[in-house]
Design a protein around this motif. Structure first.
Motif, PDB file in Angstrom:
ATOM      1  N   GLN A 180       8.008  13.133   1.073  1.00 56.09           N
ATOM      2  CA  GLN A 180       9.289  12.439   1.140  1.00 56.09           C
ATOM      3  C   GLN A 180       9.196  11.180   1.993  1.00 56.09           C
ATOM      4  OE1 GLN A 180      11.912  15.533   2.458  1.00 56.09           O
ATOM      5  NE2 GLN A 180      12.410  16.148   0.383  1.00 56.09           N
ATOM      6  N   ASP A 181       8.443  11.226   3.082  1.00 57.88           N
ATOM      7  CA  ASP A 181       8.380  10.098   4.001  1.00 57.88           C
ATOM      8  C   ASP A 181       7.017   9.443   4.076  1.00 57.88           C
ATOM      9  OD1 ASP A 181      11.062  10.514   4.813  1.00 57.88           O
ATOM     10  OD2 ASP A 181      10.388  12.152   6.089  1.00 57.88           O
ATOM     11  N   ASN A 182       6.008   9.996   3.433  1.00 56.87           N
ATOM     12  CA  ASN A 182       4.638   9.510   3.579  1.00 56.87           C
ATOM     13  C   ASN A 182       4.005   9.235   2.227  1.00 56.87           C
ATOM     14  OD1 ASN A 182       4.363   9.967   6.536  1.00 56.87           O
ATOM     15  ND2 ASN A 182       4.850  12.041   5.884  1.00 56.87           N
ATOM     16  N   ILE A 183       4.404   8.174   1.603  1.00 58.17           N
ATOM     17  CA  ILE A 183       3.839   7.844   0.307  1.00 58.17           C
ATOM     18  C   ILE A 183       2.883   6.674   0.491  1.00 58.17           C
ATOM     19  CG2 ILE A 183       4.296   7.139  -2.065  1.00 58.17           C
ATOM     20  CD1 ILE A 183       7.097   8.368  -1.761  1.00 58.17           C
ATOM     21  N   TYR A 184       1.588   6.975   0.439  1.00 61.91           N
ATOM     22  CA  TYR A 184       0.552   5.954   0.555  1.00 61.91           C
ATOM     23  C   TYR A 184      -0.305   6.022  -0.698  1.00 61.91           C
ATOM     24  CZ  TYR A 184       1.986   6.136   5.406  1.00 61.91           C
ATOM     25  OH  TYR A 184       2.734   6.120   6.551  1.00 61.91           O
ATOM     26  N   HIS A 185      -0.839   4.910  -1.083  1.00 62.06           N
ATOM     27  CA  HIS A 185      -1.615   4.831  -2.307  1.00 62.06           C
ATOM     28  C   HIS A 185      -2.932   4.150  -1.953  1.00 62.06           C
ATOM     29  CE1 HIS A 185      -1.251   5.536  -6.551  1.00 62.06           C
ATOM     30  NE2 HIS A 185      -1.431   4.273  -6.893  1.00 62.06           N
ATOM     31  N   ILE A 186      -4.059   4.763  -2.283  1.00 58.70           N
ATOM     32  CA  ILE A 186      -5.372   4.175  -2.044  1.00 58.70           C
ATOM     33  C   ILE A 186      -6.010   3.944  -3.402  1.00 58.70           C
ATOM     34  CG2 ILE A 186      -7.636   4.487  -0.989  1.00 58.70           C
ATOM     35  CD1 ILE A 186      -6.269   6.352   1.047  1.00 58.70           C
ATOM     36  N   ILE A 187      -6.368   2.684  -3.677  1.00 60.86           N
ATOM     37  CA  ILE A 187      -6.830   2.318  -5.015  1.00 60.86           C
ATOM     38  C   ILE A 187      -8.060   1.413  -4.936  1.00 60.86           C
ATOM     39  CG2 ILE A 187      -4.557   2.515  -6.066  1.00 60.86           C
ATOM     40  CD1 ILE A 187      -4.298  -0.527  -5.854  1.00 60.86           C
ATOM     41  N   TRP A 188      -8.815   1.364  -6.025  1.00 62.96           N
ATOM     42  CA  TRP A 188      -9.906   0.392  -6.170  1.00 62.96           C
ATOM     43  C   TRP A 188      -9.283  -0.951  -6.454  1.00 62.96           C
ATOM     44  CZ3 TRP A 188     -14.777   1.718  -5.121  1.00 62.96           C
ATOM     45  CH2 TRP A 188     -15.118   3.058  -5.198  1.00 62.96           C
ATOM     46  N   LYS A 189      -9.936  -2.017  -6.023  1.00 67.60           N
ATOM     47  CA  LYS A 189      -9.347  -3.342  -6.159  1.00 67.60           C
ATOM     48  C   LYS A 189      -9.197  -3.796  -7.609  1.00 67.60           C
ATOM     49  CE  LYS A 189     -13.532  -6.064  -5.344  1.00 67.60           C
ATOM     50  NZ  LYS A 189     -14.129  -7.040  -4.457  1.00 67.60           N
ATOM     51  N   PHE A 203      -2.172  -2.613 -11.964  1.00 63.49           N
ATOM     52  CA  PHE A 203      -1.425  -1.463 -12.473  1.00 63.49           C
ATOM     53  C   PHE A 203      -0.771  -0.664 -11.348  1.00 63.49           C
ATOM     54  CE2 PHE A 203      -4.638  -2.230 -15.777  1.00 63.49           C
ATOM     55  CZ  PHE A 203      -3.786  -2.476 -16.834  1.00 63.49           C
ATOM     56  N   HIS A 204      -1.513  -0.451 -10.288  1.00 63.06           N
ATOM     57  CA  HIS A 204      -1.033   0.433  -9.232  1.00 63.06           C
ATOM     58  C   HIS A 204      -0.141  -0.252  -8.207  1.00 63.06           C
ATOM     59  CE1 HIS A 204      -3.371   4.047 -10.278  1.00 63.06           C
ATOM     60  NE2 HIS A 204      -4.117   3.157 -10.887  1.00 63.06           N
ATOM     61  N   ALA A 205      -0.261  -1.546  -8.046  1.00 62.89           N
ATOM     62  CA  ALA A 205       0.552  -2.242  -7.051  1.00 62.89           C
ATOM     63  C   ALA A 205       1.732  -2.981  -7.678  1.00 62.89           C
ATOM     64  CB  ALA A 205      -0.310  -3.228  -6.264  1.00 62.89           C
ATOM     65  N   LYS A 214       2.875   2.057   1.526  1.00 55.83           N
ATOM     66  CA  LYS A 214       1.722   1.178   1.712  1.00 55.83           C
ATOM     67  C   LYS A 214       0.733   1.431   0.594  1.00 55.83           C
ATOM     68  CE  LYS A 214       1.995   0.577   6.599  1.00 55.83           C
ATOM     69  NZ  LYS A 214       1.362  -0.016   7.690  1.00 55.83           N
ATOM     70  N   ILE A 215       0.064   0.363   0.198  1.00 55.26           N
ATOM     71  CA  ILE A 215      -0.990   0.468  -0.799  1.00 55.26           C
ATOM     72  C   ILE A 215      -2.249  -0.115  -0.170  1.00 55.26           C
ATOM     73  CG2 ILE A 215      -1.795  -0.258  -3.069  1.00 55.26           C
ATOM     74  CD1 ILE A 215       1.167  -0.453  -3.902  1.00 55.26           C
ATOM     75  N   PHE A 216      -3.289   0.694  -0.081  1.00 56.29           N
ATOM     76  CA  PHE A 216      -4.569   0.269   0.470  1.00 56.29           C
ATOM     77  C   PHE A 216      -5.531   0.037  -0.691  1.00 56.29           C
ATOM     78  CE2 PHE A 216      -2.628   3.015   3.666  1.00 56.29           C
ATOM     79  CZ  PHE A 216      -2.656   2.186   4.784  1.00 56.29           C
ATOM     80  N   THR A 217      -6.192  -1.084  -0.680  1.00 56.22           N
ATOM     81  CA  THR A 217      -7.132  -1.412  -1.738  1.00 56.22           C
ATOM     82  C   THR A 217      -8.541  -1.421  -1.161  1.00 56.22           C
ATOM     83  OG1 THR A 217      -5.449  -2.796  -2.755  1.00 56.22           O
ATOM     84  CG2 THR A 217      -7.691  -3.091  -3.515  1.00 56.22           C
ATOM     85  N   THR A 218      -9.421  -0.635  -1.756  1.00 54.43           N
ATOM     86  CA  THR A 218     -10.796  -0.554  -1.280  1.00 54.43           C
ATOM     87  C   THR A 218     -11.665  -1.571  -2.005  1.00 54.43           C
ATOM     88  OG1 THR A 218     -11.543   1.017  -2.946  1.00 54.43           O
ATOM     89  CG2 THR A 218     -10.531   1.933  -0.970  1.00 54.43           C
ATOM     90  N   GLY A 219     -12.825  -1.816  -1.455  1.00 54.10           N
ATOM     91  CA  GLY A 219     -13.812  -2.638  -2.137  1.00 54.10           C
ATOM     92  C   GLY A 219     -14.558  -1.804  -3.161  1.00 54.10           C
ATOM     93  N   ILE A 262     -14.760  -0.014   4.373  1.00 55.49           N
ATOM     94  CA  ILE A 262     -13.958   0.480   3.248  1.00 55.49           C
ATOM     95  C   ILE A 262     -13.157  -0.609   2.534  1.00 55.49           C
ATOM     96  CG2 ILE A 262     -11.943   1.166   4.604  1.00 55.49           C
ATOM     97  CD1 ILE A 262     -13.463   3.188   1.713  1.00 55.49           C
ATOM     98  N   TRP A 263     -12.751  -1.661   3.235  1.00 53.89           N
ATOM     99  CA  TRP A 263     -11.909  -2.676   2.587  1.00 53.89           C
ATOM    100  C   TRP A 263     -12.733  -3.789   1.955  1.00 53.89           C
ATOM    101  CZ3 TRP A 263      -8.304   0.456   2.428  1.00 53.89           C
ATOM    102  CH2 TRP A 263      -7.912   1.205   3.524  1.00 53.89           C
ATOM    103  N   LYS A 264     -14.067  -3.691   2.048  1.00 60.87           N
ATOM    104  CA  LYS A 264     -14.947  -4.715   1.488  1.00 60.87           C
ATOM    105  C   LYS A 264     -15.884  -4.068   0.481  1.00 60.87           C
ATOM    106  CE  LYS A 264     -14.936  -7.435   5.688  1.00 60.87           C
ATOM    107  NZ  LYS A 264     -15.713  -8.152   6.658  1.00 60.87           N
TER     108      LYS A 264
END
Length: 160
Positions: free
Chosen positions: A60-69, A74-76, A93-98, A139-141
């Protein structure tokens, strides 16, 4: 880049295409198919629901998305738009990995340049692999897998 695309270019988008041979048949028009990703993205949301289709407490309060760049569009963009269209909460938040690459090329089943985890475990101790991954990956590169760096990490950090 995503914000710029939304602000400058994004208009309404269709969830179906006419004449495509890959997709889910559109129930109202058999000449159209629904994008597979449209259906798949909503399947992601079901993971956050209980048996009564209510959000599980954590989500409910913690929606995070981790995706390939390479799937950020599509995801963002489309995924949050679809959620908003049906009044569901969007990711906070949406985190994009390298990319994980091998010899400078993105890992790909079609190129068959993937690192086979079971073969790696036959050659190296599990903790050596975990240490190497955490030690070497930013992770981000983009990150290039290297047996040489794995050997170096193993020999210079674990074996001294």
């Amino acid at each position: 880049e995503v914000k710029s695309f939304v602000e400058q270019w994004l208009e309404d988008f269709s969830i179906s295409r006419e004449g495509a041979n890959f997709g889910i048949p559109f129930p109202f028009d058999p000449k159209h198919v629904v994008y597979v990703w449209y259906d798949a993205l909503f399947n992601y949301y079901t993971v956050t629901l209980d048996n009564n289709l209510q959000p599980l407490g954590y989500f409910q309060d913690n929606i995070y998305h981790i995706i390939w760049k390479d799937i950020a569009k599509f995801h963002a963009i489309y995924w949050p738009a679809m959620l908003e269209a049906v009044n569901l909460p969007k990711p906070k938040k949406i985190f994009t990995t390298g990319f994980f690459t091998v010899d400078g090329q993105k890992m790909s089943k079609s190129l068959w340049n993937v690192i086979e985890p079971l073969e790696l475990l036959e050659k190296y101790w599990r903790d050596a692999i975990v240490l190497y991954l955490f030690y070497d990956i930013k992770i981000w590169k983009d990150w290039d897998f290297s047996y040489e760096r794995l050997n170096s990490t193993y020999n210079n950090i674990l074996m001294w």
